[in-house]
Design an enzyme around this catalytic site. Structure first.
Site, PDB file in Angstrom:
ATOM      1  N   LYS A 107      48.906  43.475  47.746  1.00  0.00           N
ATOM      2  CA  LYS A 107      49.282  42.525  46.701  1.00  0.00           C
ATOM      3  C   LYS A 107      50.070  43.240  45.599  1.00  0.00           C
ATOM      4  CE  LYS A 107      45.896  38.749  46.734  1.00  0.00           C
ATOM      5  NZ  LYS A 107      44.892  38.053  45.888  1.00  0.00           N
ATOM      6  N   LYS A 135      27.774  40.598  44.848  1.00  0.00           N
ATOM      7  CA  LYS A 135      28.412  39.291  44.994  1.00  0.00           C
ATOM      8  C   LYS A 135      28.982  39.204  46.396  1.00  0.00           C
ATOM      9  CE  LYS A 135      32.508  38.071  43.305  1.00  0.00           C
ATOM     10  NZ  LYS A 135      33.563  37.612  42.377  1.00  0.00           N
ATOM     11  N   ARG A 169      34.343  35.531  34.289  1.00  0.00           N
ATOM     12  CA  ARG A 169      34.323  36.989  34.092  1.00  0.00           C
ATOM     13  C   ARG A 169      35.704  37.589  34.270  1.00  0.00           C
ATOM     14  NH1 ARG A 169      36.404  39.661  38.734  1.00  0.00           N
ATOM     15  NH2 ARG A 169      34.856  39.951  40.379  1.00  0.00           N
ATOM     16  N   GLY A 199      45.959  39.478  39.054  1.00  0.00           N
ATOM     17  CA  GLY A 199      45.971  38.855  40.375  1.00  0.00           C
ATOM     18  C   GLY A 199      45.844  39.805  41.550  1.00  0.00           C
ATOM     19  N   HIS A 215      44.412  27.733  39.663  1.00  0.00           N
ATOM     20  CA  HIS A 215      43.104  27.362  39.101  1.00  0.00           C
ATOM     21  C   HIS A 215      42.636  28.350  38.039  1.00  0.00           C
ATOM     22  CE1 HIS A 215      38.962  25.903  38.980  1.00  0.00           C
ATOM     23  NE2 HIS A 215      38.555  27.141  39.206  1.00  0.00           N
ATOM     24  N   GLN A 216      42.784  29.646  38.298  1.00  0.00           N
ATOM     25  CA  GLN A 216      42.287  30.668  37.379  1.00  0.00           C
ATOM     26  C   GLN A 216      43.080  30.725  36.077  1.00  0.00           C
ATOM     27  OE1 GLN A 216      39.586  32.747  37.605  1.00  0.00           O
ATOM     28  NE2 GLN A 216      40.122  33.615  35.625  1.00  0.00           N
ATOM     29  N   GLY A 231      43.594  44.766  36.075  1.00  0.00           N
ATOM     30  CA  GLY A 231      42.274  44.164  36.266  1.00  0.00           C
ATOM     31  C   GLY A 231      41.989  43.900  37.729  1.00  0.00           C
TER      32      GLY A 231
END
Length: 321
Positions: A226, A67, A110, A220, A137-138, A292
Site C-alpha cells: 500500500k 484484535k 482509535r 491508510g 467510511h473512516q 500511522g
C-alpha cells in the site's frame, strides 16, 4: 468474563476517551513498557477477505490481548461494514479471558485518535486549513478528531470518486466550518495539515504538491504494498510513527526505506515526543509526517476503557466462561 456488544460502544466511549487511551499507550511504548507482538495478516482465499491478528501487552496498564478481524469487501452489499473485528482481553495475572468487545467502532475511533494525537503534538499552532485525502467510511472519524486539535478555519478535500465527498461536507456543516472539494495541487498548496485515509496501492500525493510547514497524518497504509504518498515526500519530511518496526515493513515508510531514501534509525516514535524525549517539530518550515500503521496496543487500550465504562454503567454482560 464480560461481553461488551458492538451495539453498546457508541454510548460508552467518546473520541476524547480514545484520544487519552491512545496517547497513553504511545507514551508507554516509547518507554518500552508496552510492546506489540508480530502482526498476522493474510488473504484467506475466500470472499476476497483479508484476515489477521494484532496483539500485545502493556506492563503499565496490564492490558493484554488481541484484535481479530479484517476486511471483507463484499460486506457493503450485505448491509454490513467492510471492516469487521472483535477484541479479546485477558487477565495479565491469570491468563483468563476477561472480556470480549465489539471492535468495529472502536477501530474507527482509535485510528482517528492516533492521527489526532499526531496533530496535537506536531502540527503548527497557527494551522488554519485542513486537507482531507480520501472520503471513505473512516474519513468522517478522522475529520472530527482532527478538528478538535486546532482552530481550523477551512476544510478542503479530494477523493478519487468526488461524489463521496458529501461525507466530509456533512461533518464540516456539523462544525460550522466551510468545506470545498478541490484538486490535489490546490489541496497541497492550501493545507497546513493533511490527513490521508485511503486504501491506495499507488502514491496519490506528490512531494511537489506539499508546502513547507505542513503536517501530514498518513493513516491508510497498513499492508505491504500500500502507498498513499510519494516516497520522495516521506524522504523530505521528519517522520514519526506509532511503531518503527511496522512503519518500515507495512506502513507508509516502507517504500522510502526500501529505496534507501530514509533510514530506519531516522524514524521517531511519536511516544518520545509525548514523553518529552524528542522536540517534535523544530521549525515552522519543517514538514512533519506521521506514519500511522495501527498497532494492537491501541485496540487493547480503547477496549479496556470500554469495558471499564460498560461495567460502571451496568451494560456489560457477565457470563461464566
Amino acid at each position: 468474563m464480560f461481553l461488551v456488544p458492538e451495539r453498546e460502544i457508541a454510548g460508552l466511549v467518546t473520541a476524547a476517551d480514545c484520544f487519552t487511551a491512545v496517547e497513553k499507550v504511545f507514551a508507554s511504548m516509547a518507554r518500552k513498557s508496552a510492546y506489540n507482538f508480530p502482526v498476522i495478516r493474510e488473504a484467506i482465499g475466500h470472499a476476497d477477505a483479508l484476515y489477521g491478528f494484532k496483539s500485545g501487552f502493556d506492563r503499565e496498564s496490564l492490558a493484554l490481548g488481541l484484535k481479530s478481524g479484517g476486511f471483507w469487501p463484499g460486506n457493503a452489499d450485505k448491509g454490513l461494514t467492510n471492516h469487521q473485528s472483535t477484541i479479546f482481553l485477558f487477565d495479565a495475572d491469570t491468563g483468563r479471558c476477561r472480556a470480549v468487545v465489539g471492535g468495529n467502532l472502536l477501530t474507527a475511533l482509535r485510528t482517528a485518535a492516533a492521527s489526532a494525537v499526531s496533530i496535537r503534538y506536531l502540527a503548527r499552532r497557527d494551522a488554519e486549513v485542513l486537507g482531507m485525502v480520501g472520503a471513505g467510511h473512516q474519513s468522517a472519524f478522522q475529520l472530527r478528531a482532527a478538528l478538535d486539535q486546532r482552530d481550523f478555519k477551512k476544510i478542503v478535500g479530494w477523493n478519487i470518486e468526488p461524489r463521496m465527498l458529501g461525507r466530509l461536507d456533512e461533518v464540516a456543516r456539523e462544525r460550522g466550518i466551510p468545506f470545498e472539494a478541490v484538486e490535489l495541487d490546490r489541496l497541497g498548496a492550501e493545507s497546513d495539515v493533511i490527513v490521508t485515509i485511503t486504501s491506495s496501492f499507488h502514491p496519490i500525493l506528490k512531494a511537489s504538491q506539499v508546502k513547507a510547514g505542513t503536517h501530514l497524518a498518513c493513516m491508510g497504509t497498513d499492508t505491504k504494498g500500500k502507498q498513499e504518498v510519494e516516497a520522495d515526500l516521506v524522504a523530505g519530511a521528519t517522520v514519526f510513527t506509532d511503531e518503527v518496526a511496522q512503519a518500515v515493513t507495512i506502513g507508509e515508510s516502507q517504500h522510502a526505506v526500501a529505496q534507501g531514501l530514509v533510514a530506519e534509525r531516522e524514524i521517531v516514535e511519536l511516544g518520545r515526543v509525548i514523553n518529552g524525549d524528542h522536540p517534535g517539530r523544530t521549525s515552522s518550515e519543517e514538514i512533519t509526517l506521521f506514519d500511522g500503521t495501527g498497532v494492537g496496543l491501541q485496540d487493547l487500550a480503547v477496549a479496556s476503557a470500554a469495558v471499564d465504562l460498560a461495567i460502571a454503567k451496568g451494560v456489560a454482560i457477565e457470563i461464566d466462561f
